[in-house]
Design an enzyme around this catalytic site. Structure first.
Site, PDB file in Angstrom:
ATOM      1  N   SER A  21       0.850  -1.189   0.000  1.00 50.04           N
ATOM      2  CA  SER A  21       0.000   0.000   0.000  1.00 50.04           C
ATOM      3  C   SER A  21       0.893   1.250   0.000  1.00 50.04           C
ATOM      4  O   SER A  21       1.708   1.411  -0.880  1.00 50.04           O
ATOM      5  CB  SER A  21      -0.949  -0.017   1.195  1.00 50.04           C
ATOM      6  OG  SER A  21      -1.867   1.028   1.089  1.00 50.04           O
TER       7      SER A  21
ATOM      8  N   HIS B  80      -6.729  -5.810  -0.971  1.00 53.11           N
ATOM      9  CA  HIS B  80      -5.652  -4.850  -0.774  1.00 53.11           C
ATOM     10  C   HIS B  80      -4.610  -5.415   0.193  1.00 53.11           C
ATOM     11  O   HIS B  80      -4.868  -5.490   1.397  1.00 53.11           O
ATOM     12  CB  HIS B  80      -6.231  -3.539  -0.234  1.00 53.11           C
ATOM     13  CG  HIS B  80      -5.225  -2.427  -0.169  1.00 53.11           C
ATOM     14  ND1 HIS B  80      -4.599  -1.933  -1.281  1.00 53.11           N
ATOM     15  CD2 HIS B  80      -4.732  -1.719   0.877  1.00 53.11           C
ATOM     16  CE1 HIS B  80      -3.777  -0.957  -0.937  1.00 53.11           C
ATOM     17  NE2 HIS B  80      -3.835  -0.814   0.382  1.00 53.11           N
TER      18      HIS B  80
ATOM     19  N   ASP C  84      -8.364  -5.509  -5.579  1.00 51.19           N
ATOM     20  CA  ASP C  84      -8.004  -4.413  -4.670  1.00 51.19           C
ATOM     21  C   ASP C  84      -8.912  -3.207  -4.909  1.00 51.19           C
ATOM     22  O   ASP C  84      -8.937  -2.650  -6.000  1.00 51.19           O
ATOM     23  CB  ASP C  84      -6.535  -4.038  -4.907  1.00 51.19           C
ATOM     24  CG  ASP C  84      -6.003  -3.057  -3.866  1.00 51.19           C
ATOM     25  OD1 ASP C  84      -6.802  -2.264  -3.333  1.00 51.19           O
ATOM     26  OD2 ASP C  84      -4.793  -3.084  -3.618  1.00 51.19           O
TER      27      ASP C  84
END
Lengths: 518, 540
Positions: free
Chosen positions: B210, B467, B428
């Site tokens: 991320s 994610h 995601d």
């Protein structure tokens, strides 16, 4: 900066003012009085005091070895602090002769070692010779290296900024006091002073018209790595020294006995150690150990010091080896390698604590000659003055004289030769000849001392080159014993060497000529 | 692993004979005696010795410029609960160094370095990334890396807390957050490890997902010498445009009064319908769309014939979601600003809340729109409804473009011997997969082709993964080991086996394949067993 006038007119006037009419051009009253210099408001400078000192009223304290303080002629003494950064405290002094004594020139002088003190010895000599002169403590007080801990800007001040900054301020103060700019500016330094001299030529090429870089410790970082390597190479696994000063003297004496006459003159000096075929293995004890022989382990240690310090992985040379003849060239323990071997830890190894690893507890025993060297080079490479491109200094019209001694046990000759060779390679031999002369001096140690001719004054030759365009060739050096000159010898521009004509006194320079080595 | 190497060479010799050389004899001389001992002793000497470095407590007296070490403490094995989070971690014994770096007067970059004992140390350094705009040390990853034997460092990125307000009037702090904090922390941490262990780490790795993935790409692009190997997960690297895309998608999914146009069950309907339409495209019916780009699902097929029901969408809703799939575009030029989110990312996981609901629908204002108010327009009253997807985007690119890590030129990283592995989840809902694909393809274009890029940089797309972790496709794998093997043994990764994460009751394993390849079933054996799959180039 020294204003550069077109020489057809300005130089003539300047030289005339300097040489012909001292005391008239610079008559008192032309500038600010000495006392009023205290009111100067130069940005980044605090003038602490400005005092007129009467003839004989001031005797500088001893600030360097072999300096015998003597009373000075009259001068204006300015004491000031420069602060080019928030972290900087650069103490400096400017000494300005009275108008009638001033030769119209400025001489900046260099420092010794990491010493944070003005160089009174060089300042005194310059003042006696009629120069306005300046010196600095390089931004810290005292000889320790711990000033650098947590003070990156002080490192920069020490490495190169202090000399530049005080040069500019000193010239301005001379201008203020005498009413005119110095006609010429020279820098004169030995050892760290030589390092500073080359920094000036490389980084601040407009500061000086002429520079003397004597025995330059310009490859500073690698030199310190070299000390560490030498220490390790000359100690056993338990940290015991393998070589006493007596052992080292034995090596030198044996080498001199073998190679002294190689140049046709028996004078107790090896002319060019690179040509000397002495092998310390010839000293290996055949029977029991004695004062006239060495163990194999000792011989190996000596050979490693000759061979230089290398990267452990690539084998690349980090620092030059020390030459034959420098091992123990005199009776006192300071004359030879003893000073970098028989000490509790490698010379200057605190550099790594305070400059590189920022850790007072860092243990030099963990130093490795690959990644630690890379890291040190990356972070502290800037303290070395090894740029071979001096074209900006040349284009400024600057002239540079460098010299080094073949028996120097602190700074090995091979490193200085290596720098000169790189300049020649980078700029070409013809270009170098136009502005840069280098002299290798047989039998001379670190700035002074040694069995050769250690009394060397390059200033007159440099001034004639700068001011009159007279290219220096041979420069006469001498040996003085008990106040008497016992030998003179020409120094020859590298790679030439002095050769005896075969006739006349070998202690008289006039019986020698400069020749290329076969 | 690098072994002890003994090398001799010529070098400066005095004429007439071979001179001995001074050299530091061991590649990794931990004991100083190695220097003077014969070569045979090097192997012995290379055993790590605890005594060779500065003690943990003494690290506090380090005087690294612009760095203050606030604490250095040896922590015993057992449970460790940092005051900062109150969270408990099981740890082996380690030296905990806490400090602050101030590369600019405005900076205050908090960092921690955790160093295992000499006997537990695997000789490596690991930098770990952070998530979101988190201004906190990533203790979880510190503890994990420490447990695996790494010396490891984490930073709070130069601010405290998750709010973006730290950037108001503090441009240097934005730079710290954007890329400087990781680099500075890396430099300082390596030096601290060197001083404590008596030697440099043999290898350095960065692992982040991320925002951590953003940081990972930023290191490769801006500070290529920092790390030997980098693991990039679901990178939010295209930061400025991504933020514009959140705004775009929020506007698409809300009416003029700010009321949501779609519900969680509408989003679930979309995911289920897309899977139903495209699951079999790859020859395996496994509830996962293998490559959403190839999926021919049309949301308009769900348009209600009559009244809105749970199994259909209104025309307004279809229009809304189509804007999200289509991506953010410049209204004047039509140019794509940010790709759309993929089929299959709309709603999945616990209560179907993983997906657009949490990030694009339920927030009261567009996610991260403060970037524009606080960082760009420096105006607390700036109204995101006025955002101009033409001129404002251009202004953002010029003014805060440095926040993005989108440089395609990775030559310096490659030339330094660096190896990088990137992965991202197709489902995601935060870092849109197609944006990561776009970046990788940009690198392929810049570096001269797939083979040239794969020589140092491989990219893995995980179908059905969310994610950084989770999702409904296999999403558990160890890319750090993969990149270590590549860096240290020269073994380039090919397929990487992924399994379902432990909280999902499934035994499925599946290879992830280096893009542009995808996993294809051999046609024989269980489709839940990775060994029945091979990586293959998939034709159009």
């Amino acid at each position: 900066m020294t204003p550069k006038w077109p020489c057809s007119l300005g130089c003539v006037i300047a030289i005339g003012a300097a040489l012909v009419a001292p005391g008239q051009a610079g008559a008192t009253g032309a500038g600010t009085s000495c006392a009023d210099l205290a009111a100067l408001a130069i940005p980044g400078v605090t003038v602490t005091s400005a005092t007129l000192i009467a003839d004989g009223a001031f005797t500088p304290e001893s600030s360097s070895p072999r300096f015998e303080p003597t009373p000075l002629p009259a001068f204006c003494r300015v004491i000031a602090i420069a602060t080019p950064t928030d972290d900087s405290i650069i103490n400096f002094q400017v000494w300005i002769p009275p108008a009638e004594a001033w030769n119209g020139k400025f001489q900046g002088v260099g420092n010794q070692g990491f010493q944070g003190a003005p160089n009174y010895r060089f300042m005194s000599a310059a003042l006696h010779a009629g120069y306005a002169t300046a010196s600095t403590d390089t931004g810290h007080v005292g000889g320790g290296l711990d000033f650098a801990a947590g003070h990156p800007e002080k490192i920069v001040d020490w490495a190169h900024r202090s000399i530049h900054v005080i040069t500019e301020h000193a010239k301005l103060m001379v201008r203020a006091h005498t009413g005119r700019w110095p006609a010429y500016s020279y820098f004169n330094g030995c050892n760290t002073g030589g390092h500073q001299a080359l920094m000036e030529a490389q980084l601040y090429p407009d500061d000086y018209d002429g520079i003397i870089a004597a025995v330059p410790a310009n490859n500073r970082l690698n030199e310190i790595i070299g000390y560490l390597g030498v220490w390790r190479a000359t100690h056993d696994a338990d940290g015991n020294s393998l070589l006493s000063h007596d052992d080292l003297q034995l090596v030198t004496q044996s080498a001199v006995a073998m190679c002294d006459a190689d140049d046709g003159v028996v004078d107790g000096v090896i002319d060019d150690p690179r040509l000397c075929s002495f092998d310390p293995a010839s000293l290996i004890c055949s029977g029991r150990a004695s004062a006239t022989c060495l163990s194999r382990q000792q011989v190996d240690a000596v050979k490693r010091v000759y061979g230089g310090v290398h990267n452990s992985r690539t084998g690349a040379l980090i620092f030059s080896g020390w030459p034959i003849g420098s091992e123990g060239y005199g009776p006192t323990t300071r004359e030879g390698w003893n000073g970098m071997i028989n000490i509790p830890q490698p010379r200057r190894s605190e550099f790594f604590n305070h400059f590189v690893f920022n850790d007072p507890n860092w243990d030099w025993r963990t130093m490795d000659a690959d990644r630690d060297v890379d890291y040190a080079t990356e972070t502290m490479g800037f303290v070395s003055a090894i740029d071979p491109d001096l074209s900006a200094f040349r284009d400024h019209g600057g002239k540079l004289i460098m010299y080094a001694g073949w028996v120097d046990a602190i700074l090995p000759a091979g490193d200085v030769i290596g720098y000169f060779d790189r300049v020649v390679a980078a700029m070409g031999p013809e270009a170098v000849e136009d502005f840069f002369r280098f002299y290798m001096v047989p039998g001379v140690a670190h700035c002074s001392g040694g069995p050769g001719t250690p009394v060397i004054d390059m200033v007159p030759a440099l001034e004639r080159w700068v001011e009159q365009g007279e290219v220096p060739h041979r420069v006469i050096a001498s040996r003085v014993e008990d106040g008497e000159t016992v030998r003179t010898r020409p120094l020859c521009p590298y790679p030439q060497v002095a050769r005896w004509s075969g006739e006349g006194d070998t202690d008289d320079a006039s019986n020698f000529t400069c020749e290329s080595q076969p | 692993m690098m072994g002890e190497r003994i090398e001799r060479s010529g070098g400066r010799t005095f004429r007439g004979r071979r001179a001995a050389l001074i050299e530091f004899r061991c590649w990794r001389p931990v004991a100083w005696t190695a220097f003077v001992l014969a070569a045979a002793s090097c192997a012995q000497a290379a055993e790590p010795a605890a005594a060779s470095g500065t003690s943990c407590a003494d690290l506090q007296s380090l005087l690294i410029p612009d760095v203050t070490i606030t604490a250095s403490t040896q922590v015993g094995a057992g449970s460790f609960t940092p005051q900062e989070t109150g969270q408990e971690y099981a740890v082996p014994e380690f030296c905990r160094v806490v400090g602050v770096a101030r590369p600019t007067p405005d900076s205050a970059i908090g960092f921690e370095v955790w160093i295992p004992t000499a006997s537990a140390w695997n000789g490596r350094f690991q930098g770990v990334g952070t998530g979101g705009y988190d201004g906190s040390i990533n203790y979880r990853d510190l503890a994990r890396a420490l447990d695996r034997g790494y010396a490891v460092a984490s930073t709070d990125m130069g601010h405290t807390g998750g709010s973006l307000a730290f950037g108001i009037g503090a441009p240097e702090r934005i730079v710290d957050w954007a890329y400087r904090a990781i680099h500075v922390t890396t430099d300082v941490a390596k030096l601290i490890v060197r001083n404590h262990m008596g030697r440099w780490p043999d290898y350095s790795y960065f692992v982040g997902c991320s925002s951590g993935g953003h940081q990972a790409l930023s290191e490769a692009q801006r500070f290529p010498a920092d790390y030997d190997g980098i693991v990039v997960g679901d990178p939010g690297a295209d930061r400025v445009h991504q933020t514009a895309a959140y705004l775009w998608s929020w506007l698409a999914l809300h009416d003029d009064d700010g009321a949501p146009l779609v519900t969680q069950s509408d989003l679930r309907l979309l995911t289920q319908s897309a899977i139903a339409a495209c699951d079999g495209d790859d020859g395996v019916e496994d509830g996962v769309i293998d490559d959403p780009r190839r999926c021919g699902f049309d949301p308009a097929s769900l348009t209600c014939a009559g009244d809105k029901t749970a199994s259909c969408l209104t025309a307004v809703q279809v229009d809304a979601v189509n804007k999200v799939y289509a991506g953010t575009h410049n209204p004047r030029t039509g140019e794509e600003i940010f790709p759309g989110w993929s089929f299959g990312s709309e709603a999945f996981g616990e209560d179907n809340s993983r997906g657009w609901e949490r990030f694009l629908v339920s927030p009261e204002r567009p996610m991260r729109s403060e970037v524009f108010g606080d960082f760009l327009f420096n105006d607390p009253n700036w109204d995101w409804r006025n955002f101009d997807f033409d001129q404002d985007v251009a202004y953002a690119d010029a003014a805060i473009g440095y926040m993005a890590a989108v440089d395609h030129d990775l030559r310096a990283f490659r030339d330094g011997g660096g190896k990088m592995v990137m992965y991202t989840g197709w489902a995601d809902p935060i870092a849109a997969a197609q944006d990561i694909v776009k970046y990788y393809e940009g690198v392929v274009g810049e570096m001269g082709g797939v083979a040239e890029t794969q020589a140092f940089f491989k990219f893995y797309l995980a179908p059905g993964m969310g994610h950084c972790r989770g999702g409904y496709g296999p999403n558990s794998f160890d890319m750090l080991t993969v990149v270590e093997h590549w860096v240290e043994d020269g073994v380039a990764p090919n397929e990487v086996i992924a399994s379902m994460s432990i909280d999902v009751s499934s035994e499925r394993t599946r290879p992830l394949c280096p893009y542009p390849e995808a996993a294809r079933w051999s046609g024989v054996g269980s489709t839940d067993d990775a060994q029945n799959f091979a990586c293959a180039t998939v034709g159009q």
